[in-house]
Write an enzyme that holds these catalytic residues in place. Structure first.
Site, mmCIF file in Angstrom:
data_model
loop_
_atom_site.group_PDB
_atom_site.id
_atom_site.type_symbol
_atom_site.label_atom_id
_atom_site.label_comp_id
_atom_site.label_asym_id
_atom_site.label_seq_id
_atom_site.Cartn_x
_atom_site.Cartn_y
_atom_site.Cartn_z
ATOM 1 N N SER B 147 -12.624 -8.948 -51.770
ATOM 2 C CA SER B 147 -12.861 -8.875 -53.219
ATOM 3 C C SER B 147 -13.933 -7.846 -53.562
ATOM 4 O O SER B 147 -14.672 -7.379 -52.695
ATOM 5 C CB SER B 147 -13.308 -10.242 -53.723
ATOM 6 O OG SER B 147 -14.650 -10.463 -53.330
ATOM 7 N N CYS B 148 -14.027 -7.552 -54.839
ATOM 8 C CA CYS B 148 -15.040 -6.591 -55.306
ATOM 9 C C CYS B 148 -16.440 -7.034 -54.926
ATOM 10 O O CYS B 148 -17.254 -6.227 -54.473
ATOM 11 C CB CYS B 148 -14.924 -6.420 -56.824
ATOM 12 S SG CYS B 148 -14.889 -7.968 -57.737
ATOM 13 N N ASN B 149 -16.746 -8.330 -55.100
ATOM 14 C CA ASN B 149 -18.084 -8.813 -54.762
ATOM 15 C C ASN B 149 -18.354 -8.717 -53.267
ATOM 16 O O ASN B 149 -19.421 -8.283 -52.837
ATOM 17 C CB ASN B 149 -18.244 -10.280 -55.209
ATOM 18 C CG ASN B 149 -18.560 -10.385 -56.690
ATOM 19 O OD1 ASN B 149 -19.459 -9.705 -57.185
ATOM 20 N ND2 ASN B 149 -17.836 -11.234 -57.405
ATOM 21 N N HIS B 202 -18.447 -16.888 -51.518
ATOM 22 C CA HIS B 202 -18.648 -15.450 -51.269
ATOM 23 C C HIS B 202 -19.316 -15.184 -49.918
ATOM 24 O O HIS B 202 -18.989 -14.209 -49.244
ATOM 25 C CB HIS B 202 -19.479 -14.833 -52.397
ATOM 26 C CG HIS B 202 -18.874 -15.028 -53.750
ATOM 27 N ND1 HIS B 202 -19.149 -16.127 -54.544
ATOM 28 C CD2 HIS B 202 -17.979 -14.282 -54.441
ATOM 29 C CE1 HIS B 202 -18.467 -16.041 -55.679
ATOM 30 N NE2 HIS B 202 -17.741 -14.926 -55.644
ATOM 31 N N HIS B 228 -20.200 -6.924 -62.343
ATOM 32 C CA HIS B 228 -20.961 -8.026 -61.750
ATOM 33 C C HIS B 228 -22.373 -7.537 -61.429
ATOM 34 O O HIS B 228 -22.596 -6.340 -61.263
ATOM 35 C CB HIS B 228 -20.348 -8.468 -60.419
ATOM 36 C CG HIS B 228 -18.928 -8.952 -60.485
ATOM 37 N ND1 HIS B 228 -18.548 -10.074 -61.169
ATOM 38 C CD2 HIS B 228 -17.802 -8.466 -59.909
ATOM 39 C CE1 HIS B 228 -17.238 -10.267 -61.011
ATOM 40 N NE2 HIS B 228 -16.761 -9.300 -60.257
ATOM 41 N N GLN B 309 -16.227 -4.180 -61.007
ATOM 42 C CA GLN B 309 -15.220 -5.061 -60.394
ATOM 43 C C GLN B 309 -13.809 -4.479 -60.415
ATOM 44 O O GLN B 309 -12.972 -4.846 -59.600
ATOM 45 C CB GLN B 309 -15.229 -6.424 -61.090
ATOM 46 C CG GLN B 309 -14.505 -6.493 -62.440
ATOM 47 C CD GLN B 309 -15.309 -5.902 -63.588
ATOM 48 O OE1 GLN B 309 -16.443 -5.458 -63.417
ATOM 49 N NE2 GLN B 309 -14.718 -5.888 -64.783
#
Lengths: 350, 350
Positions: B147-149, B202, B228, B309
Site C-alpha cells: 500500500s501507499c503507507n 500497517h 497521508h 496516496q
C-alpha cells in the site's frame, strides 16, 4: 511584429498562471515576474521556469539572505519601462494594492497595466471579458479583468443574451472559501452568508461588462477549495427550450456542457477531469455547465455552472494584453491564439 | 528485446496512473485497460489516450449503450494471453477482487500478475518495494506492490536501516479519509480511530517487505483528501545526528527533504508544489519529509513525512513489471529507467 513584453507584478494564484500563459503565446514574452516573499515559489520561478525575478526595493535583502537570485527591483523596471522594453504590466497583487501601484508606478512611468477583479472598476477604463467586449479594450491604457465569478457569469449570460431575449436574472453564488493552498483561511465547518447583504456586489460587477443586463445576485461561502458554483435563474422573453440552451452553450467558446451522469457529479469530480486531462495545475479555464441542470419551466431557464476560480480569468488576461497593445484587433483571432496555445477547448473531449 | 506487453485490470485511482506510467516507458507497452463503468474516464481512456479498452463479459452491453468503443472482454484477453501477446497483468481492482481474479483468470491462463496493497500478502510470492527487495521479485509470477503507507514507510525506514543501527520504531499514521474524487465517503467533520485496535495492520505489512524491522503502528482518519501523514519515532542504537539523517534522506532515491519554512507548511501546500511543478495530476511519487521535523533527542529520531496516496506506488508497479519479467536484473537500472521516464526526482528542484 515585435513581441509584446510583459511584466507580471505579483506571482501568486493568478500571477503564476498568467506568467505561464504569456510564456506559451507566440506573440508575447515574459520580461519578468515580481514576488515579495522568498519562498519555494520564488525558487521555482527562477530555477524551474527561468523567469527573471524582480522584487520590491525593501525586500532585496531578504531574497539575498535566502540565496535566491534577483534581476533588479520592480520600481526600477517599471519606472524605466522604455529602457527595459516593457510594454504591459499585468498586476496580480492582492486586492487594493493594484490601485496603489497604478498611482505610484504605472501612471508615473506611462506604462499600460491590467488589473484583476479585486480592484474597483474605477481603476481602469474597461472592465473586460474577451467574449463580451474585446473591442472596448483596443488601445486602452488600463484594463481590469473582472473576477472569476463575474467572468463566468458574463460568459454564459453573454452567450444567452446573444441568442435569446432575456428578462430578469437571479443567481445564487456558492463560493469556495479559500484556494487550495490557503490553509489559514476558513470556515472549515460552516456556511457563511458572504456578503450577508442581498443583493451582493457580483450583480453590479457583471454590469460593468454588460451594462444592459438585469441581474441580481446573492452569495454564500462554503468549506471547499476547489471551485465556485452558480445556481442561475433566467426569465425568458421568448419561447426557448432546454435543447436550444444546450446548443447555444455547446457552440459557445470557453463553455463546456458536462454530463453529471458520467461520474462528474461534483466539483471534486470536475477537478479530477482536469487532472485526468493532464491540464497543468489541473486548470479548467472553461465554465462547466451540468447538462442535466439545464431546464426551462414556465418561461424560466435554470442551470448550474462550476467555476475554477484559479483559472478562468487566465485566458482573459492574455486577450486583454492583445487588445490594449493592438497586437490583434479581431476578438476571435485573439481568442483563437490564446486558446490554442493554452489548450483551452470549446467542448470537453468526451 | 521485445517490449513487455501489459494489461491494466482496473482503471481507477491507481490503474489510470499505472497505464500512463507504463505507456511512458521505452521497454513496455499498454496492451489495454479494463474498466467496469461506462463513465467519463472510460471515454478519456479511449478517445484522449487511445488505450484499447476491455470490459467484463457482463458489461459489454452497457458500454455499447453508452456508445463507448471496446476491444473485447477481459476474460478473452487474459484466457488467451498468448494469442494477444500479453505478458503481465497489473491488477488495480478494488480490495479483494484481485485475489478472486487470480483464481478465476490469471492462474488459469498462466499469466504473471501484480496485485496492489489492498490484497492480503498471501496473494503473491513477494510483497514489493523496489528500493528494498527488487531482487526477490526477479522472475516471480505473482508480486504484490504494498500500500501507499507501507511503501512510504519502507522507503524512509529502509534508507535509515541501511545507514544506521535501529531499535524499535513507532509510527502514528494520520490518514486521508478519501481520494479527492470520492465524494460519497466520510468523515467530513471528525477524527476516527481507524482501526481502533492498536497496533494497526500497517506495522505487520511493513514486515512483509522488511522482516527484521521492529515496528508498531497506530492510525487515525481525518477529513482531508490530499495526502497521508506519518509521525515517526525511531530508537537509535548508535550515535546519529539529525544532519546525518538529513544527508541520508537527501542521498536516497524517491525521498524529498522539504523546507516547511518556505511556504510548504502543510499537505495542501505540498500538493500546490506538485501543481506548480507541472506534474500530471499533480502526482508526487516521492515521499516528502519536512526538514524541520527531523530531530534526534535522547537517542530517539523523530520525523514527519507526507505521502501522496494516489501516486507513490506507481513507480513501484513499473519496477515490479521489470523484475518479474526479468527485463532488467539490476534494481538501480530499473529504477533509473522508471524515474527518468516518469520525472521522479531524488530531491525537490528547490
Amino acid at each position: 511584429m515585435a513581441d509584446v513584453s510583459v511584466l507580471i507584478n505579483g506571482y501568486g494564484t493568478i500571477g503564476k498562471r498568467v506568467a505561464d500563459a504569456v510564456d506559451a503565446q507566440r506573440d508575447m514574452e515574459v520580461l519578468g515576474v515580481v514576488k515579495t516573499s522568498p519562498d519555494y515559489l520564488a525558487r521555482l520561478a527562477v530555477e524551474e521556469y527561468g523567469y527573471p525575478l524582480f522584487v520590491p526595493e525593501d525586500r532585496v535583502e531578504r531574497f539575498e539572505d535566502a540565496g535566491i537570485e534577483t534581476e533588479g527591483t520592480v520600481e526600477d523596471v517599471v519606472l524605466n519601462a522604455e529602457d527595459y522594453g516593457l510594454d504591459v504590466v499585468v498586476d496580480c497583487t492582492p486586492e487594493g494594492i493594484g490601485a496603489r501601484n497604478k498611482e505610484t508606478l504605472y501612471e508615473k512611468a506611462g506604462v499600460k497595466a491590467i488589473f484583476q477583479g479585486g480592484e474597483e472598476a474605477e481603476v481602469a477604463e474597461v472592465s473586460f471579458v474577451a467574449q463580451c467586449n474585446y473591442e472596448e479594450a483596443l488601445g486602452a491604457d488600463y484594463v481590469r479583468c473582472v473576477s472569476c465569478n463575474t467572468t463566468a457569469l458574463c460568459r454564459t449570460l453573454g452567450t444567452l443574451k446573444e441568442e435569446f431575449e432575456l428578462g430578469r436574472v437571479y443567481v445564487t453564488i456558492v463560493r469556495r472559501a479559500a484556494d487550495p493552498h490557503q490553509v489559514k483561511k476558513g470556515p472549515i465547518n460552516a456556511i457563511a452568508p458572504n456578503p450577508v447583504t442581498v443583493p451582493s456586489h457580483h450583480g453590479p460587477d457583471v454590469k460593468t461588462v454588460m451594462p444592459d443586463i438585469d441581474i441580481t445576485t446573492a452569495a454564500v461561502k462554503v468549506p471547499t477549495t476547489l471551485m465556485h458554483m452558480h445556481v442561475v435563474r433566467v426569465e425568458l422573453k421568448e419561447e426557448v427550450t432546454s435543447d436550444d440552451v444546450i446548443d447555444a452553450f455547446e457552440e459557445a467558446r470557453r463553455i463546456w456542457v458536462v454530463p453529471h451522469g458520467e461520474g462528474l457529479g461534483s466539483t471534486a469530480e470536475l477537478i479530477e477531469l482536469g487532472r485526468d486531462l493532464g491540464r497543468k495545475r489541473y486548470d479548467l479555464y472553461e465554465i462547466l455547465v451540468w447538462e442535466e441542470s439545464i431546464n426551462v419551466e414556465d418561461g424560466v431557464l435554470y442551470y448550474m455552472q462550476a467555476v475554477h476560480q484559479e483559472a478562468d480569468v487566465v485566458p482573459e488576461n492574455v486577450d486583454a494584453i492583445r487588445a490594449m497593445t493592438e497586437l490583434e484587433e479581431d476578438p476571435e483571432a485573439s481568442m483563437d491564439a490564446t486558446d490554442s496555445a493554452l489548450g483551452v477547448l470549446n467542448s470537453p473531449p468526451l
